[in-house]
Each structure stands twice: as C-alpha cells, then as structure tokens.
Design a protein around this motif. Structure first.
Motif, PDB file in Angstrom:
ATOM      1  N   LEU A   1       0.855  -1.180   0.000  1.00  9.86           N
ATOM      2  CA  LEU A   1       0.000   0.000   0.000  1.00  9.86           C
ATOM      3  C   LEU A   1       0.895   1.236   0.000  1.00  9.86           C
ATOM      4  CD1 LEU A   1      -2.704   1.477   0.282  1.00  9.86           C
ATOM      5  CD2 LEU A   1      -2.631   1.007   2.739  1.00  9.86           C
ATOM      6  N   TRP A   2       1.046   1.841  -1.185  1.00  9.94           N
ATOM      7  CA  TRP A   2       1.861   3.052  -1.337  1.00  9.94           C
ATOM      8  C   TRP A   2       0.932   4.264  -1.449  1.00  9.94           C
ATOM      9  CZ3 TRP A   2       7.191   3.872  -1.612  1.00  9.94           C
ATOM     10  CH2 TRP A   2       8.003   2.734  -1.657  1.00  9.94           C
ATOM     11  N   LEU A   3       1.309   5.357  -0.791  1.00 11.71           N
ATOM     12  CA  LEU A   3       0.436   6.526  -0.750  1.00 11.71           C
ATOM     13  C   LEU A   3       0.270   7.204  -2.098  1.00 11.71           C
ATOM     14  CD1 LEU A   3       0.891   8.383   2.645  1.00 11.71           C
ATOM     15  CD2 LEU A   3      -1.219   8.157   1.347  1.00 11.71           C
ATOM     16  N   GLY A   4       1.344   7.281  -2.866  1.00 12.47           N
ATOM     17  CA  GLY A   4       1.232   7.921  -4.180  1.00 12.47           C
ATOM     18  C   GLY A   4       0.279   7.183  -5.091  1.00 12.47           C
ATOM     19  N   ASP A   5       0.316   5.847  -5.036  1.00  6.71           N
ATOM     20  CA  ASP A   5      -0.607   5.031  -5.820  1.00  6.71           C
ATOM     21  C   ASP A   5      -2.028   5.136  -5.266  1.00  6.71           C
ATOM     22  OD1 ASP A   5       1.234   3.062  -7.652  1.00  6.71           O
ATOM     23  OD2 ASP A   5       2.207   3.536  -5.764  1.00  6.71           O
ATOM     24  N   LEU A   6      -2.156   5.083  -3.936  1.00  7.43           N
ATOM     25  CA  LEU A   6      -3.480   5.147  -3.319  1.00  7.43           C
ATOM     26  C   LEU A   6      -4.233   6.397  -3.755  1.00  7.43           C
ATOM     27  CD1 LEU A   6      -5.694   4.318  -1.309  1.00  7.43           C
ATOM     28  CD2 LEU A   6      -4.366   5.503   0.480  1.00  7.43           C
ATOM     29  N   ARG A   7      -3.554   7.529  -3.753  1.00  5.27           N
ATOM     30  CA  ARG A   7      -4.226   8.778  -4.146  1.00  5.27           C
ATOM     31  C   ARG A   7      -4.869   8.647  -5.517  1.00  5.27           C
ATOM     32  NH1 ARG A   7      -1.707  12.713  -7.317  1.00  5.27           N
ATOM     33  NH2 ARG A   7      -3.039  14.544  -7.584  1.00  5.27           N
ATOM     34  N   LEU A   8      -4.145   8.078  -6.486  1.00  5.35           N
ATOM     35  CA  LEU A   8      -4.668   7.966  -7.846  1.00  5.35           C
ATOM     36  C   LEU A   8      -5.697   6.847  -7.961  1.00  5.35           C
ATOM     37  CD1 LEU A   8      -1.467   8.597  -9.992  1.00  5.35           C
ATOM     38  CD2 LEU A   8      -3.166  10.231  -9.184  1.00  5.35           C
ATOM     39  N   GLN A   9      -5.462   5.728  -7.282  1.00  6.47           N
ATOM     40  CA  GLN A   9      -6.435   4.633  -7.298  1.00  6.47           C
ATOM     41  C   GLN A   9      -7.781   5.095  -6.737  1.00  6.47           C
ATOM     42  OE1 GLN A   9      -3.541   2.100  -5.207  1.00  6.47           O
ATOM     43  NE2 GLN A   9      -4.273   0.423  -6.445  1.00  6.47           N
ATOM     44  N   ALA A  10      -7.725   5.880  -5.660  1.00  7.02           N
ATOM     45  CA  ALA A  10      -8.958   6.362  -5.044  1.00  7.02           C
ATOM     46  C   ALA A  10      -9.754   7.221  -6.025  1.00  7.02           C
ATOM     47  CB  ALA A  10      -8.624   7.149  -3.776  1.00  7.02           C
ATOM     48  N   LEU A  11      -9.068   8.085  -6.755  1.00  9.10           N
ATOM     49  CA  LEU A  11      -9.750   8.938  -7.741  1.00  9.10           C
ATOM     50  C   LEU A  11     -10.406   8.090  -8.829  1.00  9.10           C
ATOM     51  CD1 LEU A  11      -7.080  11.784  -8.126  1.00  9.10           C
ATOM     52  CD2 LEU A  11      -9.285  11.937  -6.946  1.00  9.10           C
ATOM     53  N   ALA A  12      -9.695   7.083  -9.322  1.00  8.80           N
ATOM     54  CA  ALA A  12     -10.269   6.202 -10.340  1.00  8.80           C
ATOM     55  C   ALA A  12     -11.429   5.396  -9.758  1.00  8.80           C
ATOM     56  CB  ALA A  12      -9.185   5.275 -10.891  1.00  8.80           C
ATOM     57  N   ASN A  13     -11.294   4.986  -8.509  1.00 13.61           N
ATOM     58  CA  ASN A  13     -12.334   4.210  -7.839  1.00 13.61           C
ATOM     59  C   ASN A  13     -13.655   4.982  -7.758  1.00 13.61           C
ATOM     60  OD1 ASN A  13     -13.346   2.195  -5.607  1.00 13.61           O
ATOM     61  ND2 ASN A  13     -13.436   4.208  -4.658  1.00 13.61           N
ATOM     62  N   TYR A  14     -13.590   6.264  -7.413  1.00 12.92           N
ATOM     63  CA  TYR A  14     -14.824   7.045  -7.246  1.00 12.92           C
ATOM     64  C   TYR A  14     -15.626   7.111  -8.543  1.00 12.92           C
ATOM     65  CZ  TYR A  14     -12.240   8.672  -3.116  1.00 12.92           C
ATOM     66  OH  TYR A  14     -11.511   8.735  -1.955  1.00 12.92           O
ATOM     67  N   GLU A  15     -14.922   7.069  -9.680  1.00 12.17           N
ATOM     68  CA  GLU A  15     -15.603   7.174 -10.975  1.00 12.17           C
ATOM     69  C   GLU A  15     -16.042   5.817 -11.523  1.00 12.17           C
ATOM     70  OE1 GLU A  15     -16.268  10.160 -12.287  1.00 12.17           O
ATOM     71  OE2 GLU A  15     -15.240  11.079 -10.559  1.00 12.17           O
ATOM     72  N   THR A  16     -15.591   4.715 -10.884  1.00 16.12           N
ATOM     73  CA  THR A  16     -15.823   3.388 -11.491  1.00 16.12           C
ATOM     74  C   THR A  16     -16.417   2.399 -10.488  1.00 16.12           C
ATOM     75  OG1 THR A  16     -13.493   2.801 -11.073  1.00 16.12           O
ATOM     76  CG2 THR A  16     -14.030   3.716 -13.251  1.00 16.12           C
ATOM     77  N   VAL A  17     -15.600   1.614  -9.806  1.00 12.77           N
ATOM     78  CA  VAL A  17     -16.104   0.514  -8.977  1.00 12.77           C
ATOM     79  C   VAL A  17     -16.672   0.969  -7.637  1.00 12.77           C
ATOM     80  CG1 VAL A  17     -14.648  -1.228 -10.044  1.00 12.77           C
ATOM     81  CG2 VAL A  17     -13.781   0.037  -8.086  1.00 12.77           C
TER      82      VAL A  17
END
Length: 522
Positions: free
Chosen positions: A224-240
């Motif tokens: 769990l890396w913070l830089g990745d989490l920030r972007l994954q979270a943004l993609a998550n809100y629009e998709t799954v």
C-alpha cells in the motif's frame, strides 16, 4: 538508485484506527479462468522488449498431449490474471517410478517467458521474478499453488519424469481474485473506440490492484503506497466505487505514524500492519490530499474528523522543511519521489505539492472549523508567494529547480496543478513547455497522469486527449491488457531497476485514464 532506511524511529500505534480499518475489510469476487491458447514466442525488434507471440492452437485441443523430460509449452490466458493457479496432472505410460519435477514461469508480458531469469541483473530482488520449481511425488493429483500470481502467460517445463512415463495436464486454471465489483462500474458509451478501450483497460488495471488493500502492483510490490493510493482512489470514485477500501487504507496509514506524526510512504499488511521505514515528502502530503478527496466523494464527516489530526501533521511536518525564504530545502537523498527520473531535481515540484496540499488542508479546516484555519491560510499565501518570487524565471518563462536552476517537465506540471498562476497563465506555461520540450522529461504513467490533468484543468482539453491517447494508446497498440508501471515510448526497454524483467505490467498509478475520461468527460 537510492533506497531509504530509518533506524531511529518510534511507531506510535493507534489500535482504534486499526480496528476501524479491520471493520471495513473488503469482500472478494472470484472467478475461474482457463487458458485460451498454446503459444510460442519469438524475437521481434518492433515488439515491446523485442518479443512477440504466435498462437499454436487452442488449449482445449492440445491439453491431452503428453510431456516428458525437457518438454515445455506456454499457455496464454488471453487476459491479465491475478489469482491462484491449479494444475490437474495424470501420468501416461508405465506407473510413475520417480517424482515429477516441474518448473513454472509466470509472465505478465511475453519477455518474461522468453528470457532466462538466471541472467537477471537488476537491483531489485530477483525473488520478485515469478517462478516455481516443484516436485510431485504422487500421480495423478491436483495441485493448487499457495502463492498468488499476476500473469497472462504460463510457461511449464517438465524438468524430469523418468524414462517410463510422461505427464498430461488435464486442467490448468486460475481462480482470479479482486475486491472490485465490476457491476458497480457505470456504463461508458464513449463515441471514440480508442478512448473506450483505454477506459476498459484502465478499469481492469484498477481492479487487479484491488485486493485486501489498494496494492501498487499485484506482481510487485504488493504494498500500500500513498502515491498510488491517491490515484487509485480517484479512479475508484468514478468506477467501482468501493469507497470503504479507500477508508480502510487511510485508517491503516493513520494507525502507524512515527513519533513526529509522519505517515510512512508505504505499508506492509502481513503478517501484521507494519509501516515501512521509507518516508517521502510528497507521499506524506498525499495522505492529506487523499483524505480531502475521500470526503468530497463520500461526505463521511466522521472519517474526516478522525483523521484530520493526521492530515494536519503531514502539512506541519512538510512546513518544517522550509528554508528562511520559505522554499522547500533540497538535498541529494531520496527525500521526495515525484517521478522515476534520475536527472530530476525535485525541489520545485515538491514546493508545488506542498501548495496543493495546503489548499486541500485549508478546505478541510473550514469544514470542521479548525482553529488553525487562519494559520493555514497564511502559510498558503506565504509559500505560494515564495514560489513565484524565488522559483519563477521570467526570462525563460519556466519554474526553475535546485542550485542548477533546472527546467523540468515535472516542475511546470505540478505548479499548474497547484494553481500558483491563474488558468490563462497556466495554459500559456504548458504550451511553452510542450514547445520547448526540456530534456528532463517524463518516464512513467504516474507523471503522464499529472501532465494530462494539468492540461485539462488549464482548458487544454484537445491537447489532454492527444497526450492521453498518444501515451496509453501506444501501450494498447503494443499489446497491453493492463497498463504498465513504466513506459517510455522513446525507449521500450526502460527500467529504473536495471532490468525490464522486474517491471510491473499491471500497476496502480497507471489506471487513471478512466478517471480522466469520466471525471472530465474527455
């Protein structure tokens, strides 16, 4: 390449936060998949990493074939798999009078099942290379491998049987696993088939990285890396829309800060929650911005109130790094990430990320009426003014960074995202950047995301689409079924780790085209 270790630190554990994270552990969705084809690989200078593949027939037509000593074959599952592999084996010929010895190599890309792993000479551990050697004492049998693998291609070599028998692979299957519910993804009827395909692969990339946490990559590092989490979270809100998984990850970070209140750049989840001893200036600040984005997506005021002290601490610690003239202090260590770009001076991009985080922190302080609101607003003004006064080179028309006054893509992109100038001036700055094309450029989808988003928010929509298609579309053209950790169109062998065999070809920070396309209606 630098690595960071900190021996003198104390972790201040918050058991209540751990319990909150545990209470929202995700549900897993599983599906059994079988290979589609048997393939061979061959050298092709025009293919990614110089390797292409040729179909030799359908798996169903060939699975009754018997294999003996030194025989090998490669199966193609036709899409990226993350999960657990089962092999059903039976002997043919005389009764087995010796164990079966197998070698299995799993590859996300053709190169991984083509180039021998024993020639690997990168600086990351070779234990990340996905291979197994197993002995099977009793046949027939069914074996489920205990490790989870991330792959599309599986190469099986029969190292030995005995002269008296061969082996047939009755079944090869992968039980895929993800915490993403594809049924929650809003339908995207995009008129541009290329953008529609980029969106589809982006969602697949995100889903394959969604496990017990948001992993950075299911092949490597599985953390769990913070830089990745920030972007994954943004993609998550629009998709799954698995918003509880974002919540879980935020509480995990907040559960194990150090004695200064800093959150680590990444966490290990097993065998227990462990904060890595890597701390990065930009990644710590992304805890603050990710909490802000989470609240904007969910209106979860309880989580905002719980985690606000942790978010504020990241900003306070970052402000402690300012010089007397309110510029982030640079040093030669690996103190801030920004991008995998060896020549990049990170001072100015880090200053911009501090400004960006201060803006998010100020917004959160208003929501919860924190008494430090005025102080945060003052700091925001001070740090922004310092960036313009000390880092803007009016003659060059660029922000400069470090003692050598370096002009880089990252510095300009992050200053645009931080909104240091108004939209019109930002638009001109990006046009100037694209025209001048400074030599210290971009190497990763992580930084390309920020380029595209900077273009969008500065009203350069057509250019944003052009660069999105030109970059991620090129990966699609080269055969990507999930998007890669690293991609330099000018150097298809690029790896910051010394070998492209160790690169991750399904990587969290590469999933953001779906966010960009859906959020901004590209």
């Amino acid at each position: 390449m630098s690595m960071q270790t900190r021996k003198a630190r104390t972790i201040v554990e918050n058991n209540e936060f751990k319990q909150t994270a545990e209470a929202v552990k995700p549900t897993f969705y599983k599906e059994e998949k079988s290979p589609e084809h048997v393939i061979t690989t061959y050298q092709d200078k025009d293919a990614i990493h110089g390797w292409n593949l040729r179909k030799e027939g359908g798996w169903e037509d060939q699975k009754e074939q018997a294999y003996g000593k030194n025989d090998s074959f490669i199966v193609d599952f036709k899409d990226h798999m993350v999960g657990y592999v089962t092999l059903s084996l039976k002997p043919v010929g005389s009764p087995p009078d010796a164990p079966l010895h197998l070698k299995l190599i799993f590859g996300e890309m053709p190169v991984e099942v083509s180039e021998p792993f024993d020639q690997y000479d990168g600086w990351l551990s070779s234990s990340w290379l996905q291979e197994e050697a197993i002995h099977v004492d009793v046949l027939p049998t069914q074996i489920t491998l205990p490790r989870r693998y991330s792959f599309r291609y599986l190469k099986i070599t029969v190292l030995d049987t005995s002269p008296k028998y061969k082996v047939v692979f009755d079944q090869i299957a992968c039980e895929t696993i993800t915490s993403a519910d594809f049924h929650r993804v809003p339908t995207l009827n995009h008129p541009d088939p290329q953008l529609a395909e980029i969106d589809r692969i982006s969602v697949k990339t995100l889903a394959d990285c969604m496990q017990d946490i948001f992993e950075d990559g299911p092949k490597r590092d599985r953390r769990l890396w913070l830089g990745d989490l920030r972007l994954q979270a943004l993609a998550n809100y629009e998709t799954v829309q698995n918003n509880d998984l974002v919540k879980r990850c935020l509480y995990l970070f907040a559960a194990v800060p150090n004695q200064k209140g800093e959150v680590a750049a990444n966490l290990f989840i097993e065998p227990k929650l462990i904060a890595d001893d890597t701390y990065l200036f930009d990644y710590s600040l992304f805890f603050t911005t990710t909490l802000h984005d989470y609240y904007q997506a969910t209106n979860d005021i309880q989580t905002l109130q719980d985690l606000w002290p942790t978010a504020l601490a990241q900003v306070e610690n970052a402000l402690d790094r300012l010089s007397e003239d309110n510029i982030v202090i640079d040093d030669p260590s690996w103190w801030s990430f920004i991008d995998w770009q060896e020549q990049l001076n990170k001072q100015t991009a880090s200053q911009a990320i501090l400004i960006y985080a201060l803006k998010k922190a100020t917004e959160m302080a208003k929501i919860i009426t924190d008494p430090k609101l005025n102080w945060l607003e003052e700091k925001l003004t001070t740090v922004t003014n310092a960036a313009i006064e000390k880092l803007w080179d009016k003659e060059q028309g660029f922000f400069i960074s470090g003692e050598d006054r370096q002009v880089s893509w990252a510095s300009q992109i992050w200053m645009v995202i931080a909104g240091v100038f108004d939209k019109e001036k930002n638009k001109k700055l990006l046009h100037h950047l694209l025209e001048e094309n400074p030599t210290v450029g971009i190497n990763t989808p992580y930084m390309y995301h920020h380029l595209v988003e900077a273009l969008v928010i500065s009203d350069n929509r057509e250019l944003a689409i052009k660069y999105l298609i030109g970059y991620w579309g090129k990966m699609v053209d080269l055969g990507a079924d999930t998007f890669w950790e690293l991609f330099n169109p000018e150097d298809l062998t690029f790896s910051p780790y010394g070998s492209h065999l160790i690169n991750s070809y399904c990587h969290a920070w590469s999933c953001t085209p779906t966010y960009l396309i859906r959020k901004y209606n590209l």
